[in-house]
Design a protein around this motif. Structure first.
Motif, PDB file in Angstrom:
ATOM      1  N   PHE A  23       3.245   0.886   8.185  1.00  0.00           N
ATOM      2  CA  PHE A  23       3.231   1.957   8.569  1.00  0.00           C
ATOM      3  C   PHE A  23       1.733   1.969   8.991  1.00  0.00           C
ATOM      4  O   PHE A  23       1.886   2.940   7.846  1.00  0.00           O
ATOM      5  N   VAL A  24       2.059   3.460  10.044  1.00  0.00           N
ATOM      6  CA  VAL A  24       0.286   3.889  10.342  1.00  0.00           C
ATOM      7  C   VAL A  24       1.038   5.885  10.605  1.00  0.00           C
ATOM      8  O   VAL A  24       2.474   5.065  11.670  1.00  0.00           O
ATOM      9  N   ILE A  25       0.186   6.804   9.943  1.00  0.00           N
ATOM     10  CA  ILE A  25       1.157   7.761  10.076  1.00  0.00           C
ATOM     11  C   ILE A  25      -1.003   8.215  10.498  1.00  0.00           C
ATOM     12  O   ILE A  25      -1.511   8.076   9.344  1.00  0.00           O
ATOM     13  N   ASP A  26      -0.514   8.986  11.290  1.00  0.00           N
ATOM     14  CA  ASP A  26      -2.108   9.502  12.098  1.00  0.00           C
ATOM     15  C   ASP A  26      -2.817   8.371  11.666  1.00  0.00           C
ATOM     16  O   ASP A  26      -4.255   9.222  11.199  1.00  0.00           O
ATOM     17  N   GLY A  27      -3.374   7.207  11.935  1.00  0.00           N
ATOM     18  CA  GLY A  27      -4.201   6.506  12.104  1.00  0.00           C
ATOM     19  C   GLY A  27      -4.500   5.822  10.220  1.00  0.00           C
ATOM     20  O   GLY A  27      -5.397   5.228  10.438  1.00  0.00           O
ATOM     21  N   VAL A  28      -3.755   6.497   9.799  1.00  0.00           N
ATOM     22  CA  VAL A  28      -4.123   5.938   8.414  1.00  0.00           C
ATOM     23  C   VAL A  28      -2.652   4.411   7.849  1.00  0.00           C
ATOM     24  O   VAL A  28      -1.706   4.926   8.399  1.00  0.00           O
ATOM     25  N   THR A  29      -2.998   3.474   7.619  1.00  0.00           N
ATOM     26  CA  THR A  29      -2.172   2.611   7.303  1.00  0.00           C
ATOM     27  C   THR A  29      -1.177   2.638   5.587  1.00  0.00           C
ATOM     28  O   THR A  29      -2.833   2.788   4.983  1.00  0.00           O
ATOM     29  N   TYR A  30       0.390   2.787   5.462  1.00  0.00           N
ATOM     30  CA  TYR A  30       0.456   3.463   4.108  1.00  0.00           C
ATOM     31  C   TYR A  30       1.059   1.536   4.173  1.00  0.00           C
ATOM     32  O   TYR A  30       1.462   0.421   4.346  1.00  0.00           O
ATOM     33  N   SER A  31       0.696   1.566   2.275  1.00  0.00           N
ATOM     34  CA  SER A  31       1.452   0.603   1.816  1.00  0.00           C
ATOM     35  C   SER A  31       3.209   0.729   1.708  1.00  0.00           C
ATOM     36  O   SER A  31       4.030  -0.476   1.075  1.00  0.00           O
ATOM     37  N   SER A  32       3.520   2.044   1.315  1.00  0.00           N
ATOM     38  CA  SER A  32       4.938   2.066   0.574  1.00  0.00           C
ATOM     39  C   SER A  32       5.237   3.835   1.801  1.00  0.00           C
ATOM     40  O   SER A  32       4.594   4.240   1.675  1.00  0.00           O
ATOM     41  N   SER A  33       6.625   3.377   1.700  1.00  0.00           N
ATOM     42  CA  SER A  33       6.104   5.582   1.919  1.00  0.00           C
ATOM     43  C   SER A  33       6.281   6.156   0.863  1.00  0.00           C
ATOM     44  O   SER A  33       6.365   7.568   0.643  1.00  0.00           O
ATOM     45  N   GLU A  34       6.651   5.756  -0.673  1.00  0.00           N
ATOM     46  CA  GLU A  34       6.031   6.622  -2.078  1.00  0.00           C
ATOM     47  C   GLU A  34       4.465   6.304  -1.759  1.00  0.00           C
ATOM     48  O   GLU A  34       3.716   7.930  -2.134  1.00  0.00           O
ATOM     49  N   ASN A  35       3.762   5.792  -0.837  1.00  0.00           N
ATOM     50  CA  ASN A  35       2.244   5.855  -0.604  1.00  0.00           C
ATOM     51  C   ASN A  35       2.150   7.097   0.196  1.00  0.00           C
ATOM     52  O   ASN A  35       0.995   7.509  -0.109  1.00  0.00           O
TER      53      ASN A  35
END
Length: 157
Positions: A23-35
């Motif tokens: 998922f993406v938040i503020d243009g950054v792609t994360y690999s999990s909610s923990e990440n």
């Protein structure tokens, strides 16, 4: 720690903070909610990149233990866990659908320390209620949890 949420005795792996997903938040792609959560605690780009590139599960949690935390971390950490999980479910239909269809029973986590077992329960119940928007019961539950999280943040400033 990660681990599935449990509703009425049924495990829901989609609720695991360590579950690999994008998922993406503020243009950054994360690999999990923990990440996302571990990245949110950082105060510099080098540490954030170290965690971001460490993966979705144990490795990012361990990387997060090696960085200097934001001075306001204790006050904002619940909101950051909420923000990461909300984005996870908003942007991944395959995860959102089982969450929304999980009924109205309480959500329980047992594979973490008591603080996070409790707050992950509450955060997931809030997200389920907000995304489902199934009348007054959901609206009341989401508002109640929002107020509890706000109180925690105020008490830990």
């Amino acid at each position: 720690m990660g681990g599935p949420g449990v509703i009425d005795g049924v495990e829901h792996p989609e609720m695991d903070n360590y579950l690999p997903c994008q998922f993406v938040i503020d243009g950054v792609t994360y690999s999990s909610s923990e990440n996302y959560f571990q990245c949110a605690k950082t105060i510099n780009e080098q540490d954030r990149q170290k965690i971001l590139n460490s993966g979705p599960g144990d490795s990012c949690q361990l990387a997060g233990q090696t960085v200097k935390r934001r001075s306001d971390w204790k006050a904002i950490k619940l909101d950051e866990m909420y923000k990461g999980n909300l984005a996870k479910f908003q942007q991944n239909e395959d995860l959102r659908k089982p969450l929304l269809e999980s009924g109205t029973g309480p959500i329980h986590f047992t594979e973490s320390e008591s603080f996070w077992n409790h707050w992950n329960d509450m955060i997931m119940q809030r997200i389920r209620a907000e995304l489902r928007q199934n009348g007054d019961e959901d609206a009341h539950r989401a508002a109640e949890i929002y107020e509890a999280m706000k109180k925690y943040a105020e008490e830990n400033k």
